[in-house]
Design a protein around this motif. Structure first.
Motif, PDB file in Angstrom:
ATOM      1  N   LEU A  88      37.592  28.994  24.445  1.00 23.14           N
ATOM      2  CA  LEU A  88      36.989  28.252  25.551  1.00 23.14           C
ATOM      3  C   LEU A  88      37.706  28.504  26.878  1.00 23.14           C
ATOM      4  CD1 LEU A  88      36.285  24.796  23.833  1.00 23.14           C
ATOM      5  CD2 LEU A  88      34.602  26.499  24.532  1.00 23.14           C
ATOM      6  N   MET A  89      39.004  28.785  26.830  1.00 28.98           N
ATOM      7  CA  MET A  89      39.753  28.906  28.079  1.00 28.98           C
ATOM      8  C   MET A  89      39.807  30.319  28.644  1.00 28.98           C
ATOM      9  SD  MET A  89      42.919  26.259  27.541  1.00 28.98           S
ATOM     10  CE  MET A  89      43.480  26.153  29.237  1.00 28.98           C
ATOM     11  N   LEU A  90      39.606  31.314  27.789  1.00 29.40           N
ATOM     12  CA  LEU A  90      39.687  32.685  28.284  1.00 29.40           C
ATOM     13  C   LEU A  90      38.582  32.953  29.287  1.00 29.40           C
ATOM     14  CD1 LEU A  90      40.408  34.753  25.058  1.00 29.40           C
ATOM     15  CD2 LEU A  90      41.921  34.456  27.026  1.00 29.40           C
ATOM     16  N   PRO A  91      38.865  33.802  30.275  1.00 27.40           N
ATOM     17  CA  PRO A  91      37.795  34.164  31.203  1.00 27.40           C
ATOM     18  C   PRO A  91      36.654  34.777  30.398  1.00 27.40           C
ATOM     19  CG  PRO A  91      39.873  35.239  31.793  1.00 27.40           C
ATOM     20  CD  PRO A  91      40.091  34.544  30.497  1.00 27.40           C
TER      21      PRO A  91
ATOM     22  N   GLY B 255      18.795  18.424  17.701  1.00 26.46           N
ATOM     23  CA  GLY B 255      19.693  19.046  18.671  1.00 26.46           C
ATOM     24  C   GLY B 255      20.148  18.010  19.672  1.00 26.46           C
ATOM     25  N   PHE B 256      21.224  18.316  20.378  1.00 26.98           N
ATOM     26  CA  PHE B 256      21.721  17.404  21.409  1.00 26.98           C
ATOM     27  C   PHE B 256      22.074  18.243  22.622  1.00 26.98           C
ATOM     28  CE2 PHE B 256      25.289  14.267  22.713  1.00 26.98           C
ATOM     29  CZ  PHE B 256      24.416  13.517  23.485  1.00 26.98           C
ATOM     30  N   ALA B 257      21.552  17.845  23.773  1.00 27.63           N
ATOM     31  CA  ALA B 257      21.844  18.569  25.012  1.00 27.63           C
ATOM     32  C   ALA B 257      22.867  17.770  25.799  1.00 27.63           C
ATOM     33  CB  ALA B 257      20.568  18.750  25.826  1.00 27.63           C
ATOM     34  N   SER B 258      24.089  18.290  25.866  1.00 26.50           N
ATOM     35  CA  SER B 258      25.161  17.548  26.544  1.00 26.50           C
ATOM     36  C   SER B 258      26.341  18.476  26.792  1.00 26.50           C
ATOM     37  CB  SER B 258      25.611  16.382  25.655  1.00 26.50           C
ATOM     38  OG  SER B 258      26.868  15.908  26.075  1.00 26.50           O
ATOM     39  N   GLY B 259      27.107  18.169  27.830  1.00 24.98           N
ATOM     40  CA  GLY B 259      28.322  18.931  28.092  1.00 24.98           C
ATOM     41  C   GLY B 259      29.335  18.812  26.967  1.00 24.98           C
ATOM     42  N   TRP B 260      29.292  17.679  26.243  1.00 21.98           N
ATOM     43  CA  TRP B 260      30.245  17.484  25.144  1.00 21.98           C
ATOM     44  C   TRP B 260      30.042  18.502  24.043  1.00 21.98           C
ATOM     45  CZ3 TRP B 260      33.966  14.873  26.966  1.00 21.98           C
ATOM     46  CH2 TRP B 260      33.736  13.830  27.868  1.00 21.98           C
ATOM     47  N   MET B 261      28.865  19.109  24.015  1.00 19.90           N
ATOM     48  CA  MET B 261      28.573  20.080  22.967  1.00 19.90           C
ATOM     49  C   MET B 261      29.379  21.368  23.116  1.00 19.90           C
ATOM     50  SD  MET B 261      26.483  18.567  20.906  1.00 19.90           S
ATOM     51  CE  MET B 261      27.618  17.234  21.210  1.00 19.90           C
ATOM     52  N   GLN B 262      30.138  21.464  24.221  1.00 18.17           N
ATOM     53  CA  GLN B 262      31.006  22.621  24.392  1.00 18.17           C
ATOM     54  C   GLN B 262      32.048  22.681  23.275  1.00 18.17           C
ATOM     55  OE1 GLN B 262      31.785  24.320  28.137  1.00 18.17           O
ATOM     56  NE2 GLN B 262      31.843  25.834  26.534  1.00 18.17           N
ATOM     57  N   GLY B 275      23.811  22.097  19.015  1.00 23.05           N
ATOM     58  CA  GLY B 275      24.293  21.533  20.274  1.00 23.05           C
ATOM     59  C   GLY B 275      23.941  22.484  21.407  1.00 23.05           C
ATOM     60  N   PHE B 276      23.401  21.960  22.482  1.00 21.45           N
ATOM     61  CA  PHE B 276      23.101  22.790  23.649  1.00 21.45           C
ATOM     62  C   PHE B 276      23.947  22.298  24.811  1.00 21.45           C
ATOM     63  CE2 PHE B 276      19.350  22.828  20.942  1.00 21.45           C
ATOM     64  CZ  PHE B 276      19.198  24.190  20.761  1.00 21.45           C
ATOM     65  N   ILE B 277      24.676  23.230  25.407  1.00 21.07           N
ATOM     66  CA  ILE B 277      25.604  22.832  26.467  1.00 21.07           C
ATOM     67  C   ILE B 277      24.839  22.724  27.784  1.00 21.07           C
ATOM     68  CG2 ILE B 277      27.752  23.397  27.643  1.00 21.07           C
ATOM     69  CD1 ILE B 277      28.309  25.238  25.132  1.00 21.07           C
ATOM     70  N   VAL B 278      24.434  21.502  28.090  1.00 21.77           N
ATOM     71  CA  VAL B 278      23.742  21.230  29.346  1.00 21.77           C
ATOM     72  C   VAL B 278      24.383  19.985  29.924  1.00 21.77           C
ATOM     73  CG1 VAL B 278      21.534  20.833  30.481  1.00 21.77           C
ATOM     74  CG2 VAL B 278      21.588  21.918  28.221  1.00 21.77           C
ATOM     75  N   SER B 279      24.955  20.111  31.110  1.00 22.43           N
ATOM     76  CA  SER B 279      25.571  18.935  31.700  1.00 22.43           C
ATOM     77  C   SER B 279      25.135  18.756  33.140  1.00 22.43           C
ATOM     78  CB  SER B 279      27.092  19.048  31.656  1.00 22.43           C
ATOM     79  OG  SER B 279      27.643  17.890  32.248  1.00 22.43           O
ATOM     80  N   ASP B 280      25.002  17.505  33.547  1.00 20.57           N
ATOM     81  CA  ASP B 280      24.716  17.197  34.945  1.00 20.57           C
ATOM     82  C   ASP B 280      25.991  16.861  35.712  1.00 20.57           C
ATOM     83  OD1 ASP B 280      22.018  17.739  34.848  1.00 20.57           O
ATOM     84  OD2 ASP B 280      21.549  15.764  34.021  1.00 20.57           O
ATOM     85  N   HIS B 281      27.135  17.146  35.066  1.00 17.43           N
ATOM     86  CA  HIS B 281      28.413  16.964  35.753  1.00 17.43           C
ATOM     87  C   HIS B 281      29.027  18.323  36.053  1.00 17.43           C
ATOM     88  CE1 HIS B 281      28.768  12.621  35.070  1.00 17.43           C
ATOM     89  NE2 HIS B 281      28.076  12.871  33.973  1.00 17.43           N
ATOM     90  N   ALA B 282      29.988  18.309  36.966  1.00 16.09           N
ATOM     91  CA  ALA B 282      30.703  19.541  37.273  1.00 16.09           C
ATOM     92  C   ALA B 282      31.586  19.917  36.099  1.00 16.09           C
ATOM     93  CB  ALA B 282      31.551  19.340  38.522  1.00 16.09           C
ATOM     94  N   ASP B 283      31.675  21.223  35.813  1.00 19.41           N
ATOM     95  CA  ASP B 283      32.667  21.679  34.847  1.00 19.41           C
ATOM     96  C   ASP B 283      34.000  21.813  35.585  1.00 19.41           C
ATOM     97  OD1 ASP B 283      32.326  24.007  36.315  1.00 19.41           O
ATOM     98  OD2 ASP B 283      31.541  25.204  34.649  1.00 19.41           O
TER      99      ASP B 283
END
Lengths: 532, 339
Positions: A88-91, B255-262, B275-283
């Motif tokens: 996750l952290m690697l570019p 499925g779940f669409a959320s930044g937490w799915m990262q 899990g689908f990585i979709v967030s309305d917040h800044a990474d």
């Protein structure tokens, strides 16, 4: 490795056991045998000897990203998995990596090659691999490097998938994979061959038959006369095989225990060739009525070559449960009463090194319940109930063998420390340390990870974040507030633990929201249990 | 001292110079509300100041009787001794950063924000300021959002797999913002109808009325009893997972669409198939970039743990602190809330 990566992704993306089995069966049918062999190995829980340390991997990540060590550590503590933290952290380069290195090359050449390098070169090698791999494979290679895959696949499920692919019985596949199965193209192809009559005669252990916990009233088992009861000994479950002039001891984890218990290996020479005994290794001083506590046996487990003092202080014996093979014949399908009769005859005169686990006599279930109450003073965990006409099955099959354990000890203890969990519990504070009163201070006595439901875990996690009083790396100390009822199986005096006692298999029974910290137990009480 | 402009209080973030609260947690006389999510917009205050683009959603959230004053993005207005303006935060439709000018300083309270493109709202606008209050929901470098096109490809592939297998595909996502963003992104690939849980229907309508193009939708509740949803995509709020409502969708893939799915562990713990990585917040990169874009001398961090972001910013020479260190204010969000 694209193919294995695709399999991993398919396994990771479904919670359905049958979908996982289908995905593996399809992979085994189509993948090159030299790669599929390694897939069997790693999916079944096998791992390579570790060739790069966690510190080296973090150093490589720091060098590659420029992130400070503390930020890498914070991230790791949040993710709970170093392999994933790195991915996750690697570019992220959106180019999909160039060449595809097959799984077997990773497992047989690349990953082991790190062991021959100096630490600094290892770090460089890791960085080069990472740059060359697509993100999903960075994760996978790191997983293979750091340990088991943990993708919701049990060894049993791998066995079932191979059985599905080969159309052979699962019990046969389980036996073929038991012991130390060495992955190779030939070994993989051999899994699919038709059964040979002398197949069991090798050095591979028979898959262990495991009892299930008795969850309903004992009277539902029918007439007591259909059953044999034995003490549930608290040692190391093991299989002793006589092969030619050799004796081989296998642990329940299917590891060879060569050299660790020389008194058993030597004594086994008097047993006839072609016999296999299932039993429990116990530390037990000659002339004593009861075995030593499990902690004594633990000293032996760790020693590859025990010295004379240890052998004298902590002698072991094998409490035999079952006879799986006699005179080269696989007995597993004959009824238990017949196997036990043979076993008894076989072991006559070999006590105390080899003893038949004695039947616990009872004419009614009520009698047996009364006897079971003596379990603790006999240093056992309760009773085993085995149906007299049961075959020796493979794995954990319900119905014929039950463990009827005594109720655990319980204490009320206060939550003192918490740290984030791993895997499924990553990012949540789920690993707790509990304490009891010693005078007017709370001293840690047990760590427990299980027993709360998801709602309670979430609630406690939020509370811990809001009530942290200090931090030690990932560990937080919290205001002593919450009391939990803990259960454990045994308690012993211990010089290695601050509290002076060590508990075995601690787990949380319930969150005692009705109790305040002053209601928690005192160390004196635990000391009394430990000496009792 | 910064507390001239911003002072955390138990009721919420207070501006003494202007005598108003931003996103108050309790009823107050004057509220400036950044967006219509329940942890920011709460009913009961006497007067609300909001961005015009979000008025319909605000009214939905605060009730028809709430007194709301709406401002275009960038339009200036005065409260007490301060001049305010609202600027897009790119979070959801009508979401705003609050710019406060007073006592010779400029403070910007970003509310929730993101830097990634979103067809349902105006993009985040960096607003130069002296004091910047940033969220930190995803304040670790492990959070880095993949390109949306990639995520939508994955979602379409999943939907197609479900069609082939003849099972419903139930996607859980927040009813306000996330659902509409997904529906708008899907419209770049398909014209197939998507079915909606009742909690989403009015919110999707509000977005349509605001001119947001999305795939056609139908409420699940309009379908006949016993209707087979095999191969259909259904959107539902996370609270519907495991509820009796799900019985209509036997054998559904979820499925779940959320930044937490990262994070894999977070997905496995929830037991969703996908899990689908979709967030309305800044990474992480979005947070750091926004702090640098606004040029603020002082950074206050709120929402989420924030400790790593604060330390990282300090090591890069910024003056950064936790917002709650300024005064007594409960953080509205614990771990893994927000999205």
């Amino acid at each position: 490795m694209h193919r294995f990566a695709a399999l991993f992704e398919a396994l990771d993306r479904t919670a359905s056991t049958s979908a996982k089995r289908d995905a593996m069966a399809a992979y085994f049918a189509g993948a090159p045998a030299e790669d599929a062999a390694w897939a069997v190995y790693v999916l079944g829980g096998g791992k390579l000897k570790r060739t790069a340390t966690s510190t080296e991997m973090r150093a490589a990540l720091g060098a590659e990203t420029g992130y400070a060590e503390w930020l890498i550590d914070d991230s790791y503590s949040h993710v709970g998995d170093l392999a994933e933290t790195i991915a996750l952290m690697l570019p992220r380069d959106d180019a999909t990596g160039g060449s595809d290195t097959p799984l077997h090359v990773w497992m047989e050449a690349r990953l082991p090659s790190l062991a021959r390098l100096e630490s600094a070169e290892r770090i460089d090698a890791l960085r080069e691999w990472w740059r060359d791999l697509p993100a999903s494979q960075v994760f996978l290679v790191n997983k293979l490097l750091t340990g088991s895959l943990r993708v919701g696949v049990s060894h049993r499920l791998v066995v079932q998938a191979i059985a599905q692919w080969t159309a052979l019985p699962t019990d046969l596949i389980a036996h073929r994979l038991s012991g130390t199965w060495k992955p190779s193209a030939a070994a993989f192809r051999a899994l699919a061959e038709a059964e040979r009559p002398d197949e069991h005669a090798g050095e591979r252990p028979y898959p262990f038959f495991l009892a299930s916990p008795l969850e309903h009233g004992v009277e539902t088992l029918g007439p007591v006369t259909d059953w044999v009861a034995e003490w549930k000994w608290d040692g190391i479950r093991a299989q002793l095989m006589r092969r030619g002039d050799d004796a081989i001891l296998w642990s329940r984890g299917e590891e060879r225990l060569d050299g660790r218990f020389p008194e058993l290996e030597n004594a086994a020479n008097v047993l006839p060739a072609g016999c296999v005994i299932d039993g429990e290794i116990l530390a037990w001083a000659p002339g004593e009525a009861h075995p030593m506590p499990f902690a004594a046996l633990q000293k032996r487990i760790g020693k590859h070559k025990p010295g004379p003092k240890l052998l004298a202080d902590t002698p072991v014996r094998l409490m035999a449960y079952d006879l799986l093979e006699y005179d080269g014949q696989d007995l597993r399908d004959t009824p238990l009463h017949a196997r036990r009769a043979r076993l008894e005859a076989l072991l006559a005169g070999h006590a105390p090194t080899f003893m038949l686990s004695p039947p616990v006599a009872a004419t009614t279930w009520a009698d047996l319940a009364t006897t079971r109450a003596q379990s603790r003073e006999r240093r056992t965990e309760g009773l085993m109930l085995k149906r007299l006409d049961s075959p020796y099955r493979v794995g954990r099959k319900r119905g014929d063998w039950w463990k009827w354990k005594v109720d655990p000890y319980t204490i009320d203890a206060v939550l003192l420390y918490a740290q984030p969990g791993h895997g499924r519990r990553s990012g949540l504070f789920t690993d707790y340390t509990f304490g009891v009163w010693d005078g007017d201070t709370l001293v840690p006595v047990a760590k427990a990870y299980s027993g709360l439901d998801d709602t309670e875990i979430g609630k406690l996690d939020r509370w811990i974040r809001a009530h942290t009083i200090d931090r030690f790396g990932p560990v937080r100390s919290v205001q002593p507030t919450h009391v939990f009822e803990l259960a454990f199986e045994a308690i012993q005096a211990s010089g290695r633990h601050k509290a002076g006692v060590a508990v075995r298999f601690p787990r949380i029974l319930r969150w005692r929201t009705d109790l305040a910290i002053n209601d928690a137990d005192h160390l004196d009480e635990l000391r009394r249990l430990a000496s009792g | 001292m910064d507390s001239d402009l911003l002072l955390p209080r138990p009721q919420g973030l207070y501006c003494p110079a202007g005598d108003f609260y931003i996103d108050p947690m309790q009823p107050v006389a004057r509220a400036v509300v950044t967006h219509a999510h329940g942890d920011h917009a709460r009913a009961g205050s006497a007067l609300y100041h909001v961005a015009a683009a979000g008025v319909a959603l605000m009214q939905e959230r605060l009730g028809a009787t709430a007194t709301i004053r709406a401002y275009d993005y960038g339009e200036r207005f005065t409260l007490g001794d301060t001049t305010l303006s609202l600027h897009p935060s790119g979070h959801v439709l009508g979401a705003a950063q609050v710019r406060i000018e007073g006592r010779g300083k400029v403070a910007v309270v970003s509310g929730d924000y993101k830097r990634d493109p979103d067809p349902t709202c105006v993009p985040f606008e960096p607003v130069p300021c002296d004091i910047f209050v940033t969220e930190s929901t995803f304040g670790l470098p492990i959070y880095r959002w993949p390109p949306m096109a990639e995520v939508i490809d994955g979602m379409m592939a999943w939907w197609n797999e479900c069609r082939e297998k003849g099972v419903p595909a139930v996607l859980f996502c927040y009813a306000l913002g996330k659902a509409q963003r997904v529906l708008a992104e899907l419209a770049t690939r398909t014209e197939r109808t998507v079915y909606l849980h009742g909690a989403m229907v009015r919110l999707v309508e509000a977005y349509r009325e605001a001119g947001i193009r999305m795939v056609p939708t139908q409420p699940v509740s309009d379908e006949a009893r016993g209707r087979d949803f095999a191969g259909e995509l259904i959107l539902a709020p996370p609270s519907a997972a495991g509820s009796p409502w799900m019985k209509r969708f036997s054998k559904a893939s979820t499925g779940f669409a959320s930044g937490w799915m990262q994070v894999r562990g977070a997905r496995r713990r929830r037991g969703y198939d996908r899990g689908f990585i979709v967030s309305d917040h800044a990474d992480w990169r979005g947070l750091v970039r926004s702090v640098e874009d606004c040029g603020a001398k002082r950074i206050y961090v709120t929402h989420g743990d924030g400790e790593a972001l604060i330390r990282y910013l300090r090591e890069r020479g910024h003056h950064a602190r936790a917002l709650r260190s300024l005064g007594e204010m409960p953080d509205v969000r614990a771990s893994e809330e927000g999205d």
